[in-house]
Motif scaffolding. Structure first.
Motif, PDB file in Angstrom:
ATOM      1  N   SER A  19      45.148 -25.228  -1.819  1.00 30.44           N
ATOM      2  CA  SER A  19      46.051 -26.145  -1.115  1.00 30.44           C
ATOM      3  C   SER A  19      46.678 -27.140  -2.088  1.00 30.44           C
ATOM      4  O   SER A  19      47.874 -27.432  -2.010  1.00 30.44           O
ATOM      5  CB  SER A  19      45.299 -26.897  -0.025  1.00 30.44           C
ATOM      6  OG  SER A  19      44.807 -25.993   0.929  1.00 30.44           O
ATOM      7  N   VAL A  20      45.869 -27.681  -2.995  1.00 27.26           N
ATOM      8  CA  VAL A  20      46.390 -28.642  -3.969  1.00 27.26           C
ATOM      9  C   VAL A  20      47.417 -27.966  -4.876  1.00 27.26           C
ATOM     10  O   VAL A  20      48.484 -28.514  -5.141  1.00 27.26           O
ATOM     11  CB  VAL A  20      45.240 -29.260  -4.793  1.00 27.26           C
ATOM     12  CG1 VAL A  20      45.770 -30.059  -5.966  1.00 27.26           C
ATOM     13  CG2 VAL A  20      44.367 -30.123  -3.904  1.00 27.26           C
ATOM     14  N   ASN A  21      47.112 -26.763  -5.334  1.00 23.43           N
ATOM     15  CA  ASN A  21      48.067 -26.030  -6.170  1.00 23.43           C
ATOM     16  C   ASN A  21      49.358 -25.743  -5.406  1.00 23.43           C
ATOM     17  O   ASN A  21      50.455 -25.838  -5.971  1.00 23.43           O
ATOM     18  CB  ASN A  21      47.454 -24.727  -6.670  1.00 23.43           C
ATOM     19  CG  ASN A  21      46.389 -24.960  -7.714  1.00 23.43           C
ATOM     20  OD1 ASN A  21      46.337 -26.016  -8.330  1.00 23.43           O
ATOM     21  ND2 ASN A  21      45.521 -23.974  -7.908  1.00 23.43           N
ATOM     22  N   GLY A  22      49.262 -25.410  -4.136  1.00 20.18           N
ATOM     23  CA  GLY A  22      50.449 -25.159  -3.327  1.00 20.18           C
ATOM     24  C   GLY A  22      51.305 -26.395  -3.183  1.00 20.18           C
ATOM     25  O   GLY A  22      52.537 -26.337  -3.273  1.00 20.18           O
ATOM     26  N   VAL A  23      50.662 -27.546  -2.982  1.00 20.95           N
ATOM     27  CA  VAL A  23      51.407 -28.800  -2.862  1.00 20.95           C
ATOM     28  C   VAL A  23      52.083 -29.134  -4.187  1.00 20.95           C
ATOM     29  O   VAL A  23      53.239 -29.578  -4.215  1.00 20.95           O
ATOM     30  CB  VAL A  23      50.469 -29.938  -2.404  1.00 20.95           C
ATOM     31  CG1 VAL A  23      51.155 -31.287  -2.534  1.00 20.95           C
ATOM     32  CG2 VAL A  23      50.020 -29.701  -0.974  1.00 20.95           C
ATOM     33  N   ILE A  24      51.385 -28.926  -5.289  1.00 20.94           N
ATOM     34  CA  ILE A  24      51.980 -29.197  -6.607  1.00 20.94           C
ATOM     35  C   ILE A  24      53.175 -28.281  -6.859  1.00 20.94           C
ATOM     36  O   ILE A  24      54.228 -28.724  -7.333  1.00 20.94           O
ATOM     37  CB  ILE A  24      50.914 -29.055  -7.712  1.00 20.94           C
ATOM     38  CG1 ILE A  24      49.902 -30.192  -7.614  1.00 20.94           C
ATOM     39  CG2 ILE A  24      51.563 -29.045  -9.090  1.00 20.94           C
ATOM     40  CD1 ILE A  24      48.708 -30.038  -8.513  1.00 20.94           C
ATOM     41  N   ILE A  25      53.039 -27.017  -6.511  1.00 21.22           N
ATOM     42  CA  ILE A  25      54.148 -26.059  -6.701  1.00 21.22           C
ATOM     43  C   ILE A  25      55.327 -26.434  -5.818  1.00 21.22           C
ATOM     44  O   ILE A  25      56.488 -26.418  -6.256  1.00 21.22           O
ATOM     45  CB  ILE A  25      53.676 -24.619  -6.430  1.00 21.22           C
ATOM     46  CG1 ILE A  25      52.738 -24.163  -7.542  1.00 21.22           C
ATOM     47  CG2 ILE A  25      54.854 -23.668  -6.302  1.00 21.22           C
ATOM     48  CD1 ILE A  25      52.060 -22.844  -7.271  1.00 21.22           C
ATOM     49  N   LEU A  26      55.055 -26.810  -4.560  1.00 17.34           N
ATOM     50  CA  LEU A  26      56.160 -27.207  -3.669  1.00 17.34           C
ATOM     51  C   LEU A  26      56.852 -28.473  -4.169  1.00 17.34           C
ATOM     52  O   LEU A  26      58.082 -28.585  -4.088  1.00 17.34           O
ATOM     53  CB  LEU A  26      55.637 -27.415  -2.251  1.00 17.34           C
ATOM     54  CG  LEU A  26      55.317 -26.130  -1.479  1.00 17.34           C
ATOM     55  CD1 LEU A  26      54.704 -26.481  -0.122  1.00 17.34           C
ATOM     56  CD2 LEU A  26      56.553 -25.289  -1.294  1.00 17.34           C
TER      57      LEU A  26
END
Length: 88
Positions: A19-26
């Motif tokens: 989830s954290v990686n997804g937020v960073i990518i977004l």
């Protein structure tokens, strides 16, 4: 039943990390999109201003050439009458 009771602690940390990686990518993609919008807007403004300047330049050149053409036509008509020889 709760998710915590079914999943081990390691799986929970993997899900949180994902989830954290997804937020960073977004967030990165959002900043990249904003940057590209600025670049494309500036490019469009430059393109339209070049078109406008070229159009004005062409119009001024056309009117100058047509005005010079009329002056040359008048001069050509004047030269047509100078074919007579003066009496000596």
């Amino acid at each position: 039943m709760h998710f915590r009771s079914l999943s081990p602690w390691i799986l929970q940390s993997v899900v949180v990390g994902f989830s954290v990686n997804g937020v960073i990518i977004l967030a990165f993609l959002w900043v990249l999109k904003a940057f590209l919008e600025v670049i494309c807007t500036l490019g469009s403004v430059v393109f339209v201003s070049i078109l406008l300047i070229r159009g004005i330049w062409s119009g001024v050149s056309y009117f100058q050439e047509s005005r010079n053409g009329k002056v040359n036509d008048i001069d050509d008509d004047h030269r047509a009458w100078t074919g007579a020889q003066p009496a000596t």
